[in-house]
Motif scaffolding. Structure first.
Motif, mmCIF file in Angstrom:
data_model
loop_
_atom_site.group_PDB
_atom_site.id
_atom_site.type_symbol
_atom_site.label_atom_id
_atom_site.label_comp_id
_atom_site.label_asym_id
_atom_site.label_seq_id
_atom_site.Cartn_x
_atom_site.Cartn_y
_atom_site.Cartn_z
ATOM 1 N N VAL A 28 0.846 -1.196 0.000
ATOM 2 C CA VAL A 28 0.000 0.000 0.000
ATOM 3 C C VAL A 28 0.883 1.249 0.000
ATOM 4 O O VAL A 28 0.629 2.200 -0.735
ATOM 5 C CB VAL A 28 -0.963 0.010 1.213
ATOM 6 C CG1 VAL A 28 -1.743 1.308 1.273
ATOM 7 C CG2 VAL A 28 -1.902 -1.189 1.166
ATOM 8 N N ARG A 29 1.958 1.222 0.786
ATOM 9 C CA ARG A 29 2.884 2.359 0.842
ATOM 10 C C ARG A 29 3.567 2.572 -0.517
ATOM 11 O O ARG A 29 3.773 3.698 -0.945
ATOM 12 C CB ARG A 29 3.927 2.159 1.933
ATOM 13 C CG ARG A 29 4.763 3.410 2.190
ATOM 14 C CD ARG A 29 5.879 3.201 3.196
ATOM 15 N NE ARG A 29 5.583 2.344 4.302
ATOM 16 C CZ ARG A 29 5.129 2.733 5.492
ATOM 17 N NH1 ARG A 29 4.882 3.999 5.709
ATOM 18 N NH2 ARG A 29 4.931 1.870 6.455
ATOM 19 N N GLU A 30 3.888 1.482 -1.209
ATOM 20 C CA GLU A 30 4.478 1.601 -2.550
ATOM 21 C C GLU A 30 3.470 2.192 -3.538
ATOM 22 O O GLU A 30 3.843 2.956 -4.417
ATOM 23 C CB GLU A 30 4.943 0.237 -3.048
ATOM 24 C CG GLU A 30 6.193 -0.263 -2.377
ATOM 25 C CD GLU A 30 6.580 -1.657 -2.844
ATOM 26 O OE1 GLU A 30 6.092 -2.109 -3.909
ATOM 27 O OE2 GLU A 30 7.364 -2.306 -2.136
ATOM 28 N N PHE A 31 2.217 1.848 -3.362
ATOM 29 C CA PHE A 31 1.164 2.351 -4.235
ATOM 30 C C PHE A 31 0.982 3.862 -4.056
ATOM 31 O O PHE A 31 0.790 4.596 -5.021
ATOM 32 C CB PHE A 31 -0.143 1.615 -3.935
ATOM 33 C CG PHE A 31 -1.327 2.108 -4.706
ATOM 34 C CD1 PHE A 31 -1.472 1.803 -6.041
ATOM 35 C CD2 PHE A 31 -2.289 2.892 -4.091
ATOM 36 C CE1 PHE A 31 -2.571 2.255 -6.765
ATOM 37 C CE2 PHE A 31 -3.390 3.351 -4.801
ATOM 38 C CZ PHE A 31 -3.523 3.031 -6.147
ATOM 39 N N ASP A 32 1.021 4.313 -2.801
ATOM 40 C CA ASP A 32 0.872 5.737 -2.496
ATOM 41 C C ASP A 32 1.876 6.095 -1.406
ATOM 42 O O ASP A 32 1.632 5.854 -0.227
ATOM 43 C CB ASP A 32 -0.553 6.042 -2.029
ATOM 44 C CG ASP A 32 -0.756 7.501 -1.649
ATOM 45 O OD1 ASP A 32 0.144 8.325 -1.897
ATOM 46 O OD2 ASP A 32 -1.818 7.810 -1.096
ATOM 47 N N ASP A 33 2.993 6.673 -1.804
ATOM 48 C CA ASP A 33 4.051 6.967 -0.832
ATOM 49 C C ASP A 33 3.710 8.118 0.114
ATOM 50 O O ASP A 33 4.447 8.395 1.049
ATOM 51 C CB ASP A 33 5.388 7.210 -1.522
ATOM 52 C CG ASP A 33 5.360 8.377 -2.491
ATOM 53 O OD1 ASP A 33 4.318 9.022 -2.634
ATOM 54 O OD2 ASP A 33 6.407 8.635 -3.117
ATOM 55 N N THR A 34 2.558 8.768 -0.090
ATOM 56 C CA THR A 34 2.152 9.839 0.818
ATOM 57 C C THR A 34 1.159 9.365 1.877
ATOM 58 O O THR A 34 0.813 10.126 2.772
ATOM 59 C CB THR A 34 1.509 11.014 0.041
ATOM 60 O OG1 THR A 34 0.295 10.555 -0.574
ATOM 61 C CG2 THR A 34 2.462 11.558 -1.012
ATOM 62 N N ILE A 35 0.720 8.121 1.800
ATOM 63 C CA ILE A 35 -0.284 7.618 2.750
ATOM 64 C C ILE A 35 0.314 7.497 4.151
ATOM 65 O O ILE A 35 1.488 7.133 4.310
ATOM 66 C CB ILE A 35 -0.880 6.267 2.297
ATOM 67 C CG1 ILE A 35 -2.097 5.914 3.143
ATOM 68 C CG2 ILE A 35 0.164 5.162 2.339
ATOM 69 C CD1 ILE A 35 -2.894 4.736 2.641
ATOM 70 N N ASP A 36 -0.480 7.810 5.131
ATOM 71 C CA ASP A 36 -0.113 7.632 6.524
ATOM 72 C C ASP A 36 -0.590 6.229 6.925
ATOM 73 O O ASP A 36 -1.789 6.003 7.112
ATOM 74 C CB ASP A 36 -0.784 8.709 7.376
ATOM 75 C CG ASP A 36 -0.435 8.623 8.848
ATOM 76 O OD1 ASP A 36 0.016 7.546 9.313
ATOM 77 O OD2 ASP A 36 -0.632 9.631 9.550
#
Length: 120
Positions: free
Chosen positions: A49-57
């Motif tokens: 998930v972090r790789e998909f959106d590196d801005t996600i908390d």
């Protein structure tokens, strides 16, 4: 002759931008239509998930997933009526939304959830 049991499920998706149309699966809600069985399974693939959106908390994502699991559990524990998965999944908006509800036959509820978890 026994009748076939059915389950319904919907996939919870995270979309950082509704404009782009891209999303990633972050959980599944599953409920039997014949028995008082239900489950919310959250993703274990947080690095993906972090790789998909590196801005996600990620901590915020975990809170959202825990809140959905808690809402599902308390809704069913406090309510004597049959669980309506379509009603439960229709109100999630913004970055989190559920896919359409899919119905499948099952023999063993827990085994079916394990198989669905592998797919999503």
């Amino acid at each position: 002759m026994t009748s076939e049991k059915k389950m319904q499920y919907a996939v919870l998706q995270y979309s950082p931008s509704l404009v782009s149309g891209e999303s990633i699966n972050v959980g599944i809600v599953v409920a039997s239509t014949d028995e008082p069985l239900f489950k919310f399974v959250e993703t274990k693939k947080l690095a993906r998930v972090r790789e998909f959106d590196d801005t996600i908390d990620i901590e915020e994502l975990k809170k959202v997933l825990r809140a959905i699991a808690y809402e599902l559990e308390t809704t069913l524990e406090n309510c004597m009526q049959k669980f309506d998965i379509r009603s439960f999944t229709q109100y999630y908006l913004n970055e989190y939304h559920f896919t359409r509800v899919i119905e499948l036959p099952y023999a063993n509820f827990d085994d079916s959830i394990k198989e669905l978890s592998k797919l999503y």
